[in-house]
Design an enzyme around this catalytic site. Structure first.
Site, mmCIF file in Angstrom:
data_model
loop_
_atom_site.group_PDB
_atom_site.id
_atom_site.type_symbol
_atom_site.label_atom_id
_atom_site.label_comp_id
_atom_site.label_asym_id
_atom_site.label_seq_id
_atom_site.Cartn_x
_atom_site.Cartn_y
_atom_site.Cartn_z
ATOM 1 N N ALA A 330 0.818 -1.214 0.000
ATOM 2 C CA ALA A 330 0.000 0.000 0.000
ATOM 3 C C ALA A 330 0.853 1.266 0.000
ATOM 4 O O ALA A 330 1.924 1.288 -0.591
ATOM 5 C CB ALA A 330 -0.994 -0.037 1.167
ATOM 6 N N SER A 331 0.409 2.256 0.693
ATOM 7 C CA SER A 331 1.034 3.575 0.586
ATOM 8 C C SER A 331 2.458 3.633 1.127
ATOM 9 O O SER A 331 3.158 4.616 0.902
ATOM 10 C CB SER A 331 0.185 4.603 1.331
ATOM 11 O OG SER A 331 -1.120 4.588 0.824
#
Lengths: 654, 371
Positions: A330-331
């Site tokens: 993810a981020s």
């Protein structure tokens, strides 16, 4: 009676006849005696050495003596794996008068179960009568005391002690430390292939997982030998010589047990992992996977029932999430992509996008959305990290293309084994055209690239890989392999092993790295930073990146427990970070499964551990405070000096 | 003069007791060696030594008593003695007590009696009596009858089965026939017949375990932990003794119990291991002294009966020695023959010394007869 018609006996002739025959007899005797003597000469002189050897072969037996396994310490000298005497109740049948009566009495005293008695009786038949046979293993202290008081009533029954592995911190270190257990058939075959069978001749247990397995050779030591004289039944009469075994080396780990326990505490009741490393050398300070289990269960052979329980558990306690858990990053990978974008010249410090919450490609129907419904507005690279803007990275990924992303991310260790000293490690997956072709026999579509920009899609990574990538970033391309082992304990001091260094990541412009690191600082310390809330009012300055992974598809049991399913489809909360911002000492990678947002769930967990590190593990808060202010001004100075003060730098806390 | 007189008296003393001093001394030497070796091989157990001492005492008394009986009396008793033995042997086969897989004993309530032992003396007595009735060398017919006298008990004993004793009984009779001067032609003929008889023995007379012994003897290494174990361990014991031996009580093969039947049939291996080739040659020297002395007694005996009897007893004694040493050192198959006067055990000891009693009688009572 025959008729007496004999001639008068010639006594002289008869005497001569017998005399001649006597002489013949003497010759006959002498010849046979000579044969005996020649045969004995053959045996005792000519073949003497052969028979001497065979005689010694009969009586001299070499008995292997197991070396003591090396201990395992944490960085502060706390013992993490030790050898503890375990007691077993043993009977030497030969020394017992009435075996049945003894067993009866013993059953009454020690409350032996029928199955114990049955097993003992079957064992006893397979043993020589002078060899002790165990009735019950792993006696408790109470049982030892109980029997010791009555020992005089039981001739031939005794309590025997032998060393066995013990892990005093139980489930705190299981996945990292592993455990030892009885050597199995497969391992015997492998030992044989490695020419190690002789070395393990007297060894019962060997490392099955974790450090115990990876450093098996170091920990095991070298077998010793005892030359004993035995009789025809194999009973040892006396010891002729003794070559003592060489004990295994004592290992010191980079682990700090207190930090490890803190990590355990933070994850209590949740699924996830915490990895804490020292960015300066790659040393792993803590590596915890939750849920865990007690490794001591395995040392003496876990029961099938208990093992099945561990196997069947939906929470997969046997999995080392820190090194084997494959999570969409993810981020948390945005900083790495940003760096690649800068280094490749795809973007620069001033590149801005206007984030309205959606991203579209020409001629493609699909709409990619930002996590923030109406977007972040004008976003440059620094802000894109601080606010974790998705649109910026959809666009960046599109511009970089999968080939450049895949290649550069592999430099940061994604899709590859980190090389940590554990065998239970997954390389996870860094997708590429080639990978997709091999995996699905499909071409790579542009649409596949876009979600890669926010660490989703086919990309997954282990928490350790994230920690490692962060360290590479902090060190501006210098790459230390993550290491659990710090060195060997030699006479109370640590003999430190050299740090393992890989070739650095090539740098185009060091300033690009500063931009990204500054953005990580901003994530924690600037007003709109996603981790600001979690790290409010810390006594130290840290930097980091949050992540919230959507679980597109989760392998689930075919069970439609709605509450359960939905709980398991909740986002994974993630955080990577380090502190202090200047001259970092620790870096952390936290993942908590199905916990929700990274900033509200993973970052606070990371903070608890960091707080603990700076207050308890390294209690020099005052010195750090001054450092914090200094680092802040450095950050400000750098940003203004480059006339790119897009974001007002704020000092967090006070 | 007093000195000379004293010596004369001493000689007469031994003579009056009908004891052959030289033989007695040599036998005592063997007994001493036997006790020392039994002590070592029996795990230094004084009980074993004491029991053997008791047996030796009894056997010596028997020897002394038998030495007092003149040879003529033996000659007169030969037939009765032989017949008695034969009846006993048949009784054993019918109502004998079984022990160690063989039917050898007669239980007389008070003692267990082994008739085959009687035959060791009864057969040479009978053959000597029968052959000496005629002129020597005997005629073929007499020889044939002699062989019948020998083989009836031999076969009865072999059927018990007791191969060792039947072998000793057979050889005691055959030696008497040999000494009586049976022609060489006949000897070769009978040897050839024996050779031809061997396969018949193998297929019809020998028991399974006896065949196994022979097979094991031919190749002991074929079954080193089973049938070959005795002989292999025995050879290791002897071989590892070397020239000077491992020393008394130091024989590892015997002390650590690798050697089976250590104090009985295989005691020679213990002796060889602990005293080496030098010790063995010393032991053989004593045996040779006894055998040569016995043959001298036979040669100097005054009548044919005594000559044949003395020679037969002596040569049978040699057969004991040769067969035992041969089997222990791997030259011969294992048959249960003890090493005379050294092996632990009672029955054969009494028979042996009884034989020496007769020998002493022949040796010391001839002058009385010549007068």
């Amino acid at each position: 009676m025959p008729p007496k018609r004999q001639i008068i006996r010639d006594h002289t002739a008869e005497a001569n006849l017998v005399a001649r025959r006597t002489v013949v007899s003497i010759v006959f005797v002498c010849v046979l005696m000579s044969i005996i003597i020649i045969n004995l000469y053959q045996l005792q002189v000519v073949q003497y050495e052969d028979y001497q050897t065979r005689s010694n072969g009969n009586r001299i037996k070499v008995v292997p003596v197991a070396p003591n396994r090396g201990l395992i310490y944490d960085r502060n000298g706390e013992i993490l794996a030790e050898n503890k005497p375990v007691f077993s109740l043993e009977i030497t049948p030969e020394e017992v008068g009435d075996l049945d009566a003894t067993i009866k009495q013993l059953s009454a005293l020690m409350s032996l179960t029928d199955s114990e008695v049955k097993e003992f009786k079957s064992n006893i038949r397979r043993q020589r009568r002078f060899k002790p046979v165990s009735v019950r293993q792993q006696l408790s202290h109470d049982e030892v005391a109980l029997f010791s008081a009555k020992q005089h009533q039981f001739p031939g029954v005794s309590i025997e002690a032998r060393l066995s592995r013990y892990y005093p911190f139980k489930d705190s270190l299981t996945h990292m430390l592993g455990y030892v257990a009885k050597i199995n058939k497969k391992e015997l075959v492998r030992l044989d292939e490695d020419d190690q069978l002789a070395n393990y001749a007297a060894t019962h247990d060997m490392g099955k997982q974790g450090v115990e397995k990876f450093h098996e050779k170091t920990l095991h030591g070298k077998v010793g030998y005892q030359q004993v004289e035995v009789n025809n039944q194999g009973r040892v009469i006396r010891v002729l010589s003794f070559e003592p075994p060489l004990p295994g080396r004592d290992i010191v780990l980079n682990i700090d047990i207190n930090l490890q326990k803190k990590a355990q505490e933070v994850l209590a009741g949740r699924r996830g992992s915490v990895v804490i490393t020292d960015p300066n050398d790659g040393g792993v300070l803590a590596l915890y996977s939750s849920p865990s289990y007690d490794p001591n269960l395995f040392v003496h052979g876990i029961s099938q029932k208990e093992y099945n329980k561990l196997l069947a558990s939906k929470d997969s306690p046997l999995l080392n999430r820190a090194t084997q858990g494959r999570y969409p990053p993810a981020s948390t990978i945005k900083p790495f992509l940003a760096l690649v974008g800068l280094e490749e010249g795809v973007i620069d410090e001033t590149t801005e996008i206007n984030d309205r919450g959606t991203y579209r490609l020409k001629n493609v129907d699909h709409v990619w959305r930002d996590w923030k419904k109406y977007g972040h507005g004008t976003v440059n690279v620094t802000k894109s990290i601080e606010v974790s803007c998705d649109i910026f990275y959809y666009d960046l990924a599109y511009k970089l293309g999968i080939d450049r992303i895949s290649e550069s991310m592999q430099l940061f260790g994604f899709g590859r084994h980190t090389g940590i000293d554990l065998l239970e490690e997954s390389s996870a997956n860094m997708p590429s055209r080639g990978w997709k072709r091999a995996r699905f026999n499909e071409p790579w579509y542009i649409g596949d690239t876009i979600p890669v920009g926010i660490g989703q899609s086919y990309w997954n990574a282990t928490p350790l890989q994230l920690a490692q990538a962060l360290n590479f970033l902090i060190n501006k391309g210098q790459r230390h392999t993550p290491r659990l082992i710090k060195g060997y304990m030699v006479e109370g001091a640590v003999d430190v092993l050299p740090v393992e260094i890989q070739s650095p990541i090539p740098i185009v412009d060091e300033y690009n790295w500063d931009i990204v690191l500054d953005a990580l600082y901003g994530t924690v310390n600037r007003s709109h930073g996603t981790a600001r809330g979690a790290f409010k009012d810390t006594d130290y300055v840290s930097a980091g990146k949050t992540g919230t992974a959507q679980l597109f598809s989760v392998a689930q049991d075919a069970e439609y427990d709605e509450e359960n399913v939905s709980a398991r489809l909740k986002d994974n909360a993630m955080y990577i970070g380090y502190a202090p911002y200047v001259d970092p000492e620790i870096s952390i990678s936290v993942i908590i499964e199905n916990a929700g947002g990274g900033s509200s769930n993973a970052a606070p967990a990371a903070r608890v551990v960091m707080d603990y590190y700076f207050s308890e593990v390294k209690p020099n808060g005052i010195a750090l405070k001054t450092k914090k202010n200094a680092s802040d001004s450095i950050s400000q100075a750098r940003v203004s000096a480059n006339t790119a003060a897009i974001i007002t730098t704020e000092t967090s806390g006070g | 003069m007093a000195e000379a007189k004293f010596t004369t008296i001493k000689t007469t003393m031994l003579e009056r007791l009908h004891v052959d001093g030289f033989l007695l001394f040599a036998l005592m030497c063997l007994m001493g060696i036997g006790l020392v070796t039994i002590y070592s091989s029996g795990g230094q157990d004084w009980n074993l030594v004491n029991r053997q001492l008791t047996r030796l005492g009894i056997a010596l008394i028997v020897m002394f008593i038998l030495a007092q009986i003149p040879p003529m009396a033996y000659r007169r008793l030969a037939v009765y003695f032989y017949s008695f033995g034969l009846i006993m042997l048949i009784l054993v086969l019918l109502v004998g007590v079984i022990g160690k897989g063989a039917q050898r004993w007669l239980d007389l309530g008070v003692i267990r009696f082994q008739p085959s032992e009687v035959m060791k003396l009864a057969v040479p007595l009978m053959v000597a009596w029968y052959i000496s009735k005629f002129n020597m060398p005997p005629r073929s017919r007499n020889i044939a009858i002699g062989f019948i006298i020998v083989f009836i008990p031999t076969i009865l004993i072999a059927k018990q089965p007791d191969l060792g004793t039947s072998l000793l009984v057979a050889s005691s009779g055959i030696f008497a026939l040999f000494l009586s001067g049976m022609t060489w032609r006949l000897i070769f003929f009978i040897s050839a017949l024996g050779g031809a008889f061997a396969p018949i023995m193998w297929f019809f007379l020998m028991q399974g375990y006896q065949k196994q012994r022979v097979l094991t003897f031919l190749n002991p290494e074929s079954d080193p932990l089973g049938a070959g174990y005795h002989i292999i361990q025995s050879k290791i014991a002897i071989g590892s003794g070397g020239v000077s031996g491992k020393g008394w009580l130091q024989g590892t093969q015997s002390q650590l119990e690798f050697l089976p039947e250590r104090h009985t049939d295989f005691i020679f291996a213990v002796f060889s291991e602990e005293f080496g080739l030098i010790g063995v040659i010393g032991l053989l020297f004593i045996y040779m002294c006894i055998i040569i002395r016995g043959l001298m007694i036979a040669n100097h005996a005054q009548d044919a009966f005594s000559k044949l009897l003395a020679g037969s007893i002596t040569l049978t004694f040699f057969v004991y020695v040769f067969v035992n040493m041969g089997m222990v050192s791997g030259l011969l198959p294992v048959v249960g023959v003890p090493l005379p006067l050294i092996s632990y055990g009672g029955t054969s000891m009494v028979t042996l010394l009884a034989g020496f009693g007769i020998l002493m009688s022949i040796s010391t009572q001839k002058r009385l007869m010549s007068r």
